[in-house]
Design a protein around this motif. Sequence first.
Motif, mmCIF file in Angstrom:
data_model
loop_
_atom_site.group_PDB
_atom_site.id
_atom_site.type_symbol
_atom_site.label_atom_id
_atom_site.label_comp_id
_atom_site.label_asym_id
_atom_site.label_seq_id
_atom_site.Cartn_x
_atom_site.Cartn_y
_atom_site.Cartn_z
ATOM 1 N N GLU A 1 2.124 6.171 -3.276
ATOM 2 C CA GLU A 1 0.967 6.284 -4.172
ATOM 3 C C GLU A 1 0.388 7.695 -4.220
ATOM 4 O O GLU A 1 -0.502 7.986 -5.035
ATOM 5 C CB GLU A 1 -0.144 5.294 -3.779
ATOM 6 N N ASP A 2 0.897 8.586 -3.345
ATOM 7 C CA ASP A 2 0.453 9.982 -3.403
ATOM 8 C C ASP A 2 1.170 10.755 -4.515
ATOM 9 O O ASP A 2 0.798 11.894 -4.822
ATOM 10 C CB ASP A 2 0.733 10.693 -2.064
ATOM 11 N N SER B 1 -15.896 14.731 -0.963
ATOM 12 C CA SER B 1 -16.027 13.291 -1.198
ATOM 13 C C SER B 1 -14.841 12.670 -1.910
ATOM 14 O O SER B 1 -14.644 11.460 -1.849
ATOM 15 C CB SER B 1 -17.301 12.999 -2.000
ATOM 16 N N THR C 1 3.037 11.111 3.959
ATOM 17 C CA THR C 1 2.942 10.792 2.527
ATOM 18 C C THR C 1 3.355 9.364 2.229
ATOM 19 O O THR C 1 4.246 8.786 2.863
ATOM 20 C CB THR C 1 3.798 11.748 1.688
ATOM 21 N N GLN C 2 2.680 8.804 1.229
ATOM 22 C CA GLN C 2 2.953 7.459 0.720
ATOM 23 C C GLN C 2 3.361 7.575 -0.749
ATOM 24 O O GLN C 2 3.058 8.573 -1.410
ATOM 25 C CB GLN C 2 1.707 6.587 0.845
ATOM 26 N N PRO D 1 -8.894 11.120 -0.755
ATOM 27 C CA PRO D 1 -8.657 9.665 -0.744
ATOM 28 C C PRO D 1 -8.636 9.043 0.647
ATOM 29 O O PRO D 1 -8.996 7.880 0.795
ATOM 30 C CB PRO D 1 -7.289 9.511 -1.416
ATOM 31 N N SER D 2 -8.186 9.787 1.637
ATOM 32 C CA SER D 2 -8.090 9.240 2.990
ATOM 33 C C SER D 2 -8.024 10.400 3.974
ATOM 34 O O SER D 2 -7.960 11.567 3.572
ATOM 35 C CB SER D 2 -6.840 8.372 3.116
ATOM 36 N N ASP D 3 -8.033 10.079 5.259
ATOM 37 C CA ASP D 3 -7.971 11.147 6.262
ATOM 38 C C ASP D 3 -6.577 11.757 6.371
ATOM 39 O O ASP D 3 -6.347 12.662 7.167
ATOM 40 C CB ASP D 3 -8.456 10.637 7.629
ATOM 41 N N ARG D 4 -5.635 11.272 5.562
ATOM 42 C CA ARG D 4 -4.311 11.922 5.529
ATOM 43 C C ARG D 4 -4.372 13.216 4.706
ATOM 44 O O ARG D 4 -3.457 14.027 4.778
ATOM 45 C CB ARG D 4 -3.267 10.983 4.921
ATOM 46 N N SER E 1 -6.175 16.768 3.690
ATOM 47 C CA SER E 1 -7.072 17.813 4.165
ATOM 48 C C SER E 1 -6.810 19.073 3.363
ATOM 49 O O SER E 1 -5.745 19.236 2.759
ATOM 50 C CB SER E 1 -6.866 18.072 5.665
#
Lengths: 118, 111
Positions: free
Chosen positions: A85-86, A58, A82-83, A61-64, A66
Amino acid sequence: GAGVSQSPSNKVTEKGKDVELRCDPISGHTALYWYRQSLGQGLEFLIYFQGNSAPDKSGLPSDRFSAERTGGSVSTLTIQRTQQEDSAVYLCASSPGVWTRSNTGELFFGEGSRLTVL
Amino acid sequence: SQQGEEDPQALSIQEGENATMNCSYKTSINNLQWYRQNSGRGLVHLILIRSNEREKHSGRLRVTLDTSKKSSSLLITASRAADTASYFCAMVTSGTYKYIFGTGTRLKVLA
């Protein structure tokens, strides 16, 4: 191993690239956890494994994001595209996974992987 | 938010004084633990208190738990400069092995 080992300890990448972070837990520990900690902040739960299965994803943060764990041991956290904010420290922890009279239920942490996305 | 809340966010005291940190949470828990973090890296376990316990001691550490108020406190007595670190509470959600951490208290002990 003697302790939880994480690699790389530092990773600098460009926005849009994929990164893989590795965690090698204490031998025999069935539970493995991933957390993210931004600078000066608390620990954000991402995912935990019991054996090879992940009862709770849960926090991803996102589907990026795993994660997988194979052989009940090493785990890999993958961040695609990657962004900025990562950017954070990604912490891994392990525990015996089963609480007994002699098991305090504590988590054993690695030193973390510091990710910087330019 | 899945995090617990801690206060104060930061605390600065003189060596020899006592330091108190508070943690509040929202879920039903199995137990609550406190961890220490130096230099933003790995955390080290300090003490665990189970949901049916109200107080626990370990050396200079004293932890209390009030499940009716969903809160806990960590007291460090006779603080030392070496106690300077960030302190986090971690709640283990009932029926799971999921650990949710608080937002942390940054403690600075001045020599």
